[in-house]
Design an enzyme around this catalytic site. Structure first.
Site, PDB file in Angstrom:
ATOM      1  N   CYS A 116      47.878 -41.140 -78.098  1.00 33.86           N
ATOM      2  CA  CYS A 116      46.763 -40.687 -78.223  1.00 33.86           C
ATOM      3  C   CYS A 116      46.518 -41.419 -76.360  1.00 33.86           C
ATOM      4  O   CYS A 116      46.413 -41.705 -75.600  1.00 33.86           O
ATOM      5  CB  CYS A 116      46.069 -41.691 -79.298  1.00 33.86           C
ATOM      6  SG  CYS A 116      46.652 -43.727 -79.048  1.00 33.86           S
TER       7      CYS A 116
ATOM      8  N   ALA B 244      47.004 -45.190 -75.976  1.00 30.82           N
ATOM      9  CA  ALA B 244      48.550 -45.165 -75.686  1.00 30.82           C
ATOM     10  C   ALA B 244      48.711 -44.545 -74.201  1.00 30.82           C
ATOM     11  O   ALA B 244      49.157 -45.717 -72.886  1.00 30.82           O
ATOM     12  CB  ALA B 244      48.866 -44.759 -76.316  1.00 30.82           C
TER      13      ALA B 244
ATOM     14  N   ARG C 184      57.312 -50.808 -73.973  1.00 34.83           N
ATOM     15  CA  ARG C 184      57.330 -49.967 -72.677  1.00 34.83           C
ATOM     16  C   ARG C 184      58.300 -49.962 -71.844  1.00 34.83           C
ATOM     17  O   ARG C 184      59.125 -48.828 -70.886  1.00 34.83           O
ATOM     18  CB  ARG C 184      56.148 -48.891 -72.809  1.00 34.83           C
ATOM     19  CG  ARG C 184      56.138 -47.948 -73.149  1.00 34.83           C
ATOM     20  CD  ARG C 184      54.433 -47.680 -72.355  1.00 34.83           C
ATOM     21  NE  ARG C 184      54.794 -47.023 -71.174  1.00 34.83           N
ATOM     22  CZ  ARG C 184      54.914 -45.765 -70.028  1.00 34.83           C
ATOM     23  NH1 ARG C 184      55.339 -44.795 -71.548  1.00 34.83           N
ATOM     24  NH2 ARG C 184      55.385 -45.405 -68.840  1.00 34.83           N
TER      25      ARG C 184
ATOM     26  N   HIS D 231      44.520 -41.636 -69.393  1.00 32.08           N
ATOM     27  CA  HIS D 231      45.133 -42.061 -67.667  1.00 32.08           C
ATOM     28  C   HIS D 231      44.516 -41.877 -67.285  1.00 32.08           C
ATOM     29  O   HIS D 231      43.430 -42.534 -66.537  1.00 32.08           O
ATOM     30  CB  HIS D 231      46.189 -41.727 -67.202  1.00 32.08           C
ATOM     31  CG  HIS D 231      47.463 -41.129 -67.949  1.00 32.08           C
ATOM     32  ND1 HIS D 231      48.504 -40.525 -68.385  1.00 32.08           N
ATOM     33  CD2 HIS D 231      48.224 -42.111 -68.615  1.00 32.08           C
ATOM     34  CE1 HIS D 231      49.450 -40.352 -69.143  1.00 32.08           C
ATOM     35  NE2 HIS D 231      49.460 -41.653 -69.049  1.00 32.08           N
TER      36      HIS D 231
END
Lengths: 546, 457
Positions: A66, A69, A100, A199
């Site tokens: 999503c 994230a 991550r 982003h």
């Protein structure tokens, strides 16, 4: 060593494969997916069109995550000296806590909050009465405990729904503290269609709130920003090593092993080198518009690609000494790479790969496979847009749909005092005339062979079908695909987090990757699937020792 | 130092949780759903929730975990998720063909007030659910309780599948709570050995510890079948293991299907296992086979053999309430000293139970429900321990403070074994002892002076 090319016995026709992938879907799903599955055709001067950056189909098991994230997890996660507070129920912060594999070096100042997880842990009364008070208190508590230089707040789904004004809260706290930059990201998970929206939101806020905060001129002759590099498995460390050897100074990395000050100083660099086009091209564009720093696409995945990117950076600066140093570094680094490549290639030549990951890696990693003599027979992105497939030339033709319209596009203008074109119009033209490309990304499609399958937002069902039909020697995707693919007896390499390996960038990274893929595709384990009695089940007699 | 910013001085925090000792409801519901045979868990919310839960479960088990999502967009968040849910049902039954979809909600769908039973009813009416297939659902808002609550809520929804016929089936329902697939297998083994016919739900054994054979089964052979769940209303009784994980489901069966229930602690360690086995004996009216008594004897034997290494060792524990209660009791049984105990799940009852269990200890235990691992670390800084037990995130504390550490709980992201080797029952107790002794003795060996380095321990 003898060359051992395993002959592929599998014959497949891409048209049949596509038909089989769509066969079981209800008509509505089949229609939609048909546009996201492309059989690559080499058209004269024309790249075939693919449907991308569109909604995930409800009920179809997607690889996507999503917006939260993409924003908190991907872009802001690797920055070590910002206290990242997730405003929401506990889950979102928990799942994005150290998962991550972004490596970090706490450096001489020793500030590193990446090992911590901060959350407002919203409860039902916060949902009912609003969570602004709790958020204010949480920011204060974080400030009192750590006195960080910066605190970032990330919204989760309910925050947007109940209308908490996180931007006002953070602005007030910033004013109150005076020595701590506090800002917020409206990155609710339901926004956009994938982590890509996150982003974009992260890019915008970093640009608005951090970039340009520190005008101090950093030492260094050839100063660049490395954009879209997240230091997974130490990739960024390897690239830093190479830069240092070449005499290139990275003012900032967005955002692997980064600090607040790197972002704040990014406008003092003279070139933006973009690794992951999808996640960071917004910052690159804005840095150019506001400060006059041009950007180029680079790729440090693959030894040859690394050499090419270094030359491209050197050519930009046009400094003879730098060009010479870069050549010297390449000449120093390549023999070790070539030695391993030659050895490994004797066992990997002719093997096939599939790559379904991210917004640039499905493209970049084809370089490494190519270097090993392996062919990528099918690939696609998880959250890319059409420009990442077809090239940036399609940008003007892209329609903004309802899901993208809600993602803020910030208006950026040339900075009154700090806009400074790093190259004059004439200099830029001279470079371009010599074949140099600024602001250019050709995308994944032109790089792939005719007849390969390019699939956007591949799902679990299609992955299983592809593996069964096309029998690749290796499949690359993320953790969610890892074990279902391996259950089929096909090795699977994670290209989000690299499983446990890395770095895979740069020269040393190429060596690591060759060895890792060699290990995976030639592991003996894939021959143990069947027990002796399953391979030869017939009985000849009972209790027979003869 | 990886947690270098954690100050020794403890200050009260009202709003900021740091390094949580819990996560949110839906992942618990997803784990429970995986324990139904032929079930596809479905997350009714944004696609990120499903992605995060699957990733965490997959990293914990190193096994495929399939689950689907309603993939809310901004539009669905404004207008409600009914259309997405209906579309999901159609797509799931067409493409994946599960026997049952187990839907859980998220903070997103709960905040906008989606009514899952109503949506499911509509799907039934419109013929979207094929004959013989099921859609069950649980409400699991992330802003209430924790992952444990979500697990319990989905287990209760599983209990609600029960269709009492009025004719008893002479079986015993056993609700194991949030334990590993290996633990569920071990519970089944013990129960079978004792000669009790049971319905265990959920049952993730065979699902999250499957073999590698070159074949991928999206729905593996394991799991509680829907038929078993339907007949759970005809059982003689229910044993619920764990007040937090299992009691609600058992009480629902008691209230709605007249299936009497007992709520026991999870059978970790000697005494909790004793109570579990004895309860089976009394309920079923059977004699306990020598094999079980012998297993118990082996555990007692190991405790006596190794007592000197355990005696008065101080332990910090973090995990979930049911597990911590049983583990604290086990440590007290071993003459160890659990001194810091944190769970992220709230509940005064928890603190009360822990204080009861530790009342005879020569110190007052630090216990907190609704606490976090930041606080646990501060407690450890102020009063160091000999051993830490908890999930993988404890490794940062263990490394910084240089303290032996046993991975136990959820999630374990960096070690293997929990899928295959149980920690419940007497055999599980032996494994827990082995693990604790292993790290304690490694430390003895590491720190012994050369002249005191011992061959035989």
């Amino acid at each position: 060593m003898a060359i051992n090319i395993k002959k592929k016995l599998v014959q497949w026709d891409p048209v049949d494969v596509k038909a089989e992938l769509l066969n079981k879907y209800p008509p509505k799903v089949a229609r939609k997916r048909a546009k996201q599955i492309l059989i690559n055709e080499a058209l004269e001067n024309e790249t075939p069109e693919i449907s991308a950056n569109i909604r995930t189909i409800p009920g179809i098991i997607s690889m996507r995550g999503c917006t939260y994230a993409g924003c908190k997890g991907v872009i802001m996660g690797p920055t070590r000296d910002i206290v990242n507070i997730t405003h929401g129920p506990i889950g979102c912060s928990f799942y994005s806590w150290l998962t991550r594999r972004n490596q970090t070096d706490a450096g001489p100042d020793g500030e590193n909050y990446m090992t911590y997880c901060f959350s407002t842990d919203m409860q039902d009364q916060d949902i009912i009465f609003g969570g602004e008070k709790k958020l204010t208190e949480a920011i204060q508590e974080a400030y009192d405990l750590f006195h960080p230089k910066s605190i970032a707040v990330f919204a989760t789904c309910p925050v947007g729904l109940i209308g908490d004004d996180i931007h006002t809260v953070t602005r007030n706290m910033k004013e109150k503290f005076g020595d701590c930059n506090v800002y917020a990201f409206s990155c609710e998970g339901y926004k956009g269609v994938s982590q890509s929206a996150g982003h974009h939101i992260a890019n915008n806020q970093v640009f608005k709130h951090i970039v340009g905060e520190n005008d101090a001129v950093k030492p260094g002759k050839f100063k660049i920003n490395l954009l879209g590099e997240y230091n997974i498995g130490g990739d960024g460390f390897e690239i830093d090593r190479i830069f240092e050897k070449c005499g290139i100074t990275a003012i900032s990395t967005f955002s692997g092993n980064s600090t607040y000050d790197q972002f704040a100083s990014a406008h003092t660099a003279d070139l933006n080198a973009v690794m992951c086009h999808r996640s960071i091209n917004y910052v690159a564009d804005m840095l150019e518009t506001k400060y006059g720093i041009p950007w180029i696409k680079v790729n440090f995945t693959g030894a040859d690609a690394t050499a090419k990117s270094l030359r491209k950076i050197a050519e930009y600066f046009g400094d003879k000494k730098l060009i010479k140093t870069v050549e010297k570094v390449i000449a120093e680094e390549m023999p070790a790479v070539e030695a391993v490549r030659k050895d490994v290639r004797s066992r990997t030549e002719g093997k096939t790969a599939m790559i379904f990951v991210g917004g640039s890696r499905a493209h970049h990693y084809q370089e490494l496979f190519k270097e090993m003599g392996m062919k990528t027979i099918s690939a696609g992105y998880e959250f890319a847009h059409r420009d990442d497939y077809e090239g940036r030339h399609v940008l003007p033709t892209l329609k903004v749909d309802a899901d993208s319209r809600n993602i803020e596009e910030i208006e950026v203008e040339a900075d009154e005092t700090r806009y400074n074109p790093r190259k004059s119009v004439e200099e830029m033209k001279a470079l371009e005339d010599a074949g140099y490309k600024f602001k250019e990304y050709d995308g994944l499609i032109p790089e792939m062979a005719e007849g390969t399958l390019i699939i956007d937002d591949l799902n679990q069902y299609e992955a299983e079908k592809l593996v069964e039909m096309m029998k690749p020697d290796i499949f690359c995707a993320g953790i969610k695909e890892k074990f279902s693919v391996q259950k089929l007896g096909v090795p699977m390499k994670q290209l989000h987090s690299y499983d446990s390996g890395g770095p895979y960038a740069g020269f040393q990274g190429a060596i690591n990757f060759y060895q890792e893929i060699d290990r995976l595709v030639n592991s003996k384990v894939w021959s143990y699937m069947k027990a002796p009695w399953q391979e030869n089940p017939q009985l000849t007699a009972s209790y027979c020792w003869e | 130092m990886l947690l270098r910013h954690t100050p020794k001085k403890i200050t009260e925090r009202k709003a900021l949780m740091i390094n949580p000792a819990k996560t949110c409801q839906p992942i618990g519901a997803m784990y429970a759903s995986l324990g139904i045979h032929g079930c596809l868990p479905h997350s009714h919310g944004s696609q990120g929730c499903c992605s995060y839960h699957r990733s965490t479960l997959i990293r914990h088990y190193k096994e495929p975990v399939s689950a689907s999502t309603s993939a809310f967009t901004e539009g669905a968040s404004v207008f409600g998720g009914q259309a997405n849910m209906m579309q999901s049902i159609t797509n799931i039954f067409s493409v994946y063909e599960p026997e049952v979809i187990a839907v859980h909600t998220t903070c997103l769908s709960e905040t906008i007030g989606d009514d899952l039973p109503q949506i499911t009813k509509k799907a039934h009416t419109e013929g979207k659910i094929p004959k013989g297939k099921y859609v069950i659902s649980a409400s699991t808002p992330s802003y209430v309780g924790s992952h444990v609550t979500g697990f319990s809520n989905m287990v209760t929804s599983m209990a609600k599948v029960a269709e009492p016929t009025g004719k008893k089936n002479h079986k015993l329902n056993i609700i194991p709570g949030w334990v590993e697939p290996s633990d569920m297998e071990e519970i089944k083994r013990m129960v079978k050995l004792i000669g009790v016919e049971s319905i265990l739900f959920p049952d993730t054994s065979g699902i999250l510890n499957g073999p590698l054979s070159g074949e991928y089964k999206m729905f593996p052979d394991g799991g509680t079948t829907m038929e078993q769940l339907r007949s759970a209303g005809d059982s003689k009784g229910t044993l619920a293991l764990g007040e937090w994980c299992s009691a609600d489901a058992a009480r629902w069966l008691d209230k709605s299907c007249k299936v009497p229930c007992s709520v026991l602690d999870m059978p970790f360690g000697l005494k909790a296992t004793d109570r579990f086995i004895d309860a089976l004996r009394i309920i079923a009216g059977v004699n306990i086979p020598d094999e079980i008594s012998s297993e118990r004897g082996q555990l007692v034997d190991m405790i006596s053999d190794m007592h000197q290494y355990l005696f008065q060792k101080k332990v910090a524990l973090v995990g979930d309430p049911d597990q911590l209660i049983a583990m604290t009791e086990f440590l007290v049984t071993l003459d160890m000293q659990p001194i810091h105990i944190v769970t992220g799940t709230s509940g005064k009852k928890f603190e009360k139970r822990i204080r009861e269990i530790t009342k005879d200890m020569p110190y007052e235990v630090n216990v907190k429900a609704g606490g976090d691992m930041f606080l646990l670390h501060q407690w450890i800084q102020n009063e160091p321990v000999d051993l830490i037990m908890g999930n993988t995130y404890c490794k940062y504390i263990a490394r910084d403070e240089d303290i032996p550490y046993v991975r136990w709980g959820f999630p374990i992201l960096d070690r293997q074994g929990h899928q295959y080797f149980p920690t419940v029952g007497y055999k599980g107790g032996i494994r827990l002892l082995e693990k604790m002794l292993g790290v304690l003795m490694d430390r003895l060996d590491r720190d012994a002076k050369e002249q005191e380095f011992e061959l035989v321990l």
